[in-house]
Design a protein around this motif. Structure first.
Motif, mmCIF file in Angstrom:
data_model
loop_
_atom_site.group_PDB
_atom_site.id
_atom_site.type_symbol
_atom_site.label_atom_id
_atom_site.label_comp_id
_atom_site.label_asym_id
_atom_site.label_seq_id
_atom_site.Cartn_x
_atom_site.Cartn_y
_atom_site.Cartn_z
ATOM 1 N N ALA A 268 0.852 -1.196 0.000
ATOM 2 C CA ALA A 268 0.000 0.000 0.000
ATOM 3 C C ALA A 268 0.882 1.239 0.000
ATOM 4 N N THR A 269 0.723 2.048 -1.027
ATOM 5 C CA THR A 269 1.583 3.227 -1.154
ATOM 6 C C THR A 269 0.781 4.530 -1.165
ATOM 7 N N LEU A 270 -0.560 4.424 -0.992
ATOM 8 C CA LEU A 270 -1.334 5.663 -0.984
ATOM 9 C C LEU A 270 -0.853 6.554 0.168
ATOM 10 N N GLU A 271 -1.103 7.864 0.035
ATOM 11 C CA GLU A 271 -0.646 8.786 1.075
ATOM 12 C C GLU A 271 -1.610 8.741 2.251
ATOM 13 N N ALA A 272 -1.191 8.078 3.329
ATOM 14 C CA ALA A 272 -2.055 7.962 4.502
ATOM 15 C C ALA A 272 -1.181 7.747 5.733
ATOM 16 N N HIS A 273 -1.794 7.887 6.914
ATOM 17 C CA HIS A 273 -0.992 7.832 8.136
ATOM 18 C C HIS A 273 -0.385 6.470 8.413
ATOM 19 N N PHE A 274 -0.886 5.405 7.760
ATOM 20 C CA PHE A 274 -0.418 4.046 8.062
ATOM 21 C C PHE A 274 0.503 3.473 6.977
ATOM 22 N N THR A 275 0.806 4.240 5.949
ATOM 23 C CA THR A 275 1.634 3.722 4.848
ATOM 24 C C THR A 275 3.075 4.216 4.997
ATOM 25 N N PRO A 276 4.053 3.489 4.428
ATOM 26 C CA PRO A 276 3.909 2.249 3.667
ATOM 27 C C PRO A 276 3.492 1.082 4.557
ATOM 28 N N ALA A 277 2.729 0.160 3.957
ATOM 29 C CA ALA A 277 2.238 -0.995 4.708
ATOM 30 C C ALA A 277 1.938 -2.110 3.715
ATOM 31 N N PRO B 89 -7.222 9.487 0.042
ATOM 32 C CA PRO B 89 -6.595 10.693 -0.508
ATOM 33 C C PRO B 89 -6.859 10.932 -1.996
ATOM 34 N N THR B 90 -7.280 9.901 -2.731
ATOM 35 C CA THR B 90 -7.484 10.125 -4.163
ATOM 36 C C THR B 90 -8.948 10.424 -4.511
ATOM 37 N N LEU B 91 -9.825 10.429 -3.501
ATOM 38 C CA LEU B 91 -11.238 10.747 -3.772
ATOM 39 C C LEU B 91 -11.524 12.198 -3.389
ATOM 40 N N GLU B 92 -12.316 12.860 -4.192
ATOM 41 C CA GLU B 92 -12.587 14.271 -3.890
ATOM 42 C C GLU B 92 -13.421 14.390 -2.615
ATOM 43 N N PRO B 93 -13.222 15.475 -1.852
ATOM 44 C CA PRO B 93 -13.974 15.656 -0.614
ATOM 45 C C PRO B 93 -15.478 15.548 -0.864
ATOM 46 N N GLY B 94 -16.152 14.804 0.020
ATOM 47 C CA GLY B 94 -17.593 14.644 -0.118
ATOM 48 C C GLY B 94 -18.000 13.452 -0.969
ATOM 49 N N HIS B 95 -17.028 12.773 -1.600
ATOM 50 C CA HIS B 95 -17.342 11.592 -2.416
ATOM 51 C C HIS B 95 -18.018 10.544 -1.529
ATOM 52 N N ARG B 96 -18.983 9.803 -2.094
ATOM 53 C CA ARG B 96 -19.748 8.833 -1.290
ATOM 54 C C ARG B 96 -18.850 7.754 -0.671
ATOM 55 N N LEU B 97 -17.654 7.522 -1.242
ATOM 56 C CA LEU B 97 -16.764 6.476 -0.727
ATOM 57 C C LEU B 97 -15.578 7.036 0.042
ATOM 58 N N GLU B 98 -15.603 8.336 0.309
ATOM 59 C CA GLU B 98 -14.397 8.993 0.857
ATOM 60 C C GLU B 98 -13.936 8.395 2.192
ATOM 61 N N ARG B 99 -14.882 8.173 3.126
ATOM 62 C CA ARG B 99 -14.485 7.726 4.463
ATOM 63 C C ARG B 99 -14.130 6.237 4.446
ATOM 64 N N HIS B 100 -12.996 5.896 5.005
ATOM 65 C CA HIS B 100 -12.511 4.513 5.012
ATOM 66 C C HIS B 100 -12.231 4.028 6.435
ATOM 67 N N VAL B 101 -12.434 2.727 6.637
ATOM 68 C CA VAL B 101 -12.008 2.088 7.884
ATOM 69 C C VAL B 101 -10.689 1.377 7.618
ATOM 70 N N LEU B 102 -9.851 1.326 8.654
ATOM 71 C CA LEU B 102 -8.585 0.593 8.579
ATOM 72 C C LEU B 102 -8.609 -0.508 9.629
ATOM 73 N N TYR B 103 -8.250 -1.702 9.206
ATOM 74 C CA TYR B 103 -8.114 -2.829 10.139
ATOM 75 C C TYR B 103 -6.661 -3.289 10.122
ATOM 76 N N ARG B 104 -6.211 -3.838 11.255
ATOM 77 C CA ARG B 104 -4.820 -4.277 11.373
ATOM 78 C C ARG B 104 -4.769 -5.664 12.017
ATOM 79 N N ILE B 105 -3.696 -6.408 11.697
ATOM 80 C CA ILE B 105 -3.407 -7.651 12.422
ATOM 81 C C ILE B 105 -1.891 -7.821 12.460
ATOM 82 N N SER B 106 -1.382 -8.261 13.623
ATOM 83 C CA SER B 106 0.058 -8.448 13.777
ATOM 84 C C SER B 106 0.410 -9.929 13.758
ATOM 85 N N ARG B 107 1.662 -10.217 13.461
ATOM 86 C CA ARG B 107 2.145 -11.595 13.394
ATOM 87 C C ARG B 107 1.933 -12.315 14.724
#
Ligand SMILES: CC(C)(COP(=O)(O)OP(=O)(O)OC[C@H]1O[C@@H](n2cnc3c(N)ncnc32)[C@H](O)[C@@H]1OP(=O)(O)O)[C@@H](O)C(=O)NCCC(=O)NCCS
Length: 179
Positions: free
Chosen positions: A84-93, A161-179
């Motif tokens: 995952a290389t999108l510009e976000a607080h959890f990348t690179p991941a 980050p690639t969706l325009e503000p207000g886009h119906r899909l803009e808000r995303h959830v992030l899930y994580r799992i560790s080894r």
């Protein structure tokens, strides 16, 4: 070394063949399957996903696996790991993702295949953490994340980050799992 395939009780996850491309293009052209993406994909865009998946297997040893239902030998969709290389607080991941043709939903296939892909990431690739994200409205997808043991902290939620503000899909959830 990257294995040629991963197996579960009911599925064979394998490298892409030319025969998979037409079925994958049909799935990517289906508005129901692509409801939680900005648009459906053309044949060229669909083939480009396959080309990138194969290139990632060659270069990074990880990628999107074509999924076959063993009993019928039918192509059902993909499950795989991706950088995952999108510009976000959890990348690179390293992220895990899935996409299945509608007629294969409701059988537990995504959950079953995702478990073996996670294990491959942790055991063979030695990844410490795997993430997954989707539009908040894509409940079917985040329920797979929950079934495979990933956890969600609302503080991780983000606007794509690639969706325009207000886009119906803009808000995303992030899930994580560790080894
Ligand atoms: C996301 C997606 C893969 C989820 O598919 P799914 O079939 O709902 O997920 P699972 O494979 O985990 O199957 C779970 C369902 O199978 C049922 N099931 C039936 N037999 C089962 C079995 N043997 N084992 C487990 N579950 C079983 C479960 O009860 C559950 O049904 P429910 O949703 O009615 O509660 C699918 O909706 C999809 O491809 N969507 C479009 C692409 C997409 O949005 N991808 C994610 C983008 S981030």
């Amino acid at each position: 070394m990257t294995p040629r395939e991963l197996r579960t009780d009911r599925l064979r996850l394998h490298r892409w063949t030319d025969a998979d491309r037409a079925a994958f293009a049909a799935l990517n052209a289906d508005p129901v399957v692509m409801e939680h993406f900005p648009s459906t994909l053309t044949l060229e865009q669909s083939n480009a996903v396959v080309d990138r998946a194969e290139a990632a297997f060659e270069k990074q040893g990880l990628g999107l696996w074509a999924v076959e239902v063993t009993e019928s030998s039918l192509f059902a969709g993909y499950i795989g790991l991706w950088q995952a290389t999108l510009e976000a607080h959890f990348t690179p991941a390293i992220e895990i993702g899935w996409r299945f043709a509608k007629e294969f939903w409701g059988n537990g296939y995504a959950t079953e295949g995702a478990r073996v892909v996670l294990a491959d990431g942790f055991e063979r690739l030695g990844v410490d953490e795997i993430v997954s994200f989707t539009a908040t409205v894509n409940e079917r997808s985040w329920r797979v994340m929950e079934r495979i043991g990933m956890t969600h902290d609302p503080a991780d939620d983000f606007d794509h980050p690639t969706l325009e503000p207000g886009h119906r899909l803009e808000r995303h959830v992030l899930y994580r799992i560790s080894r």
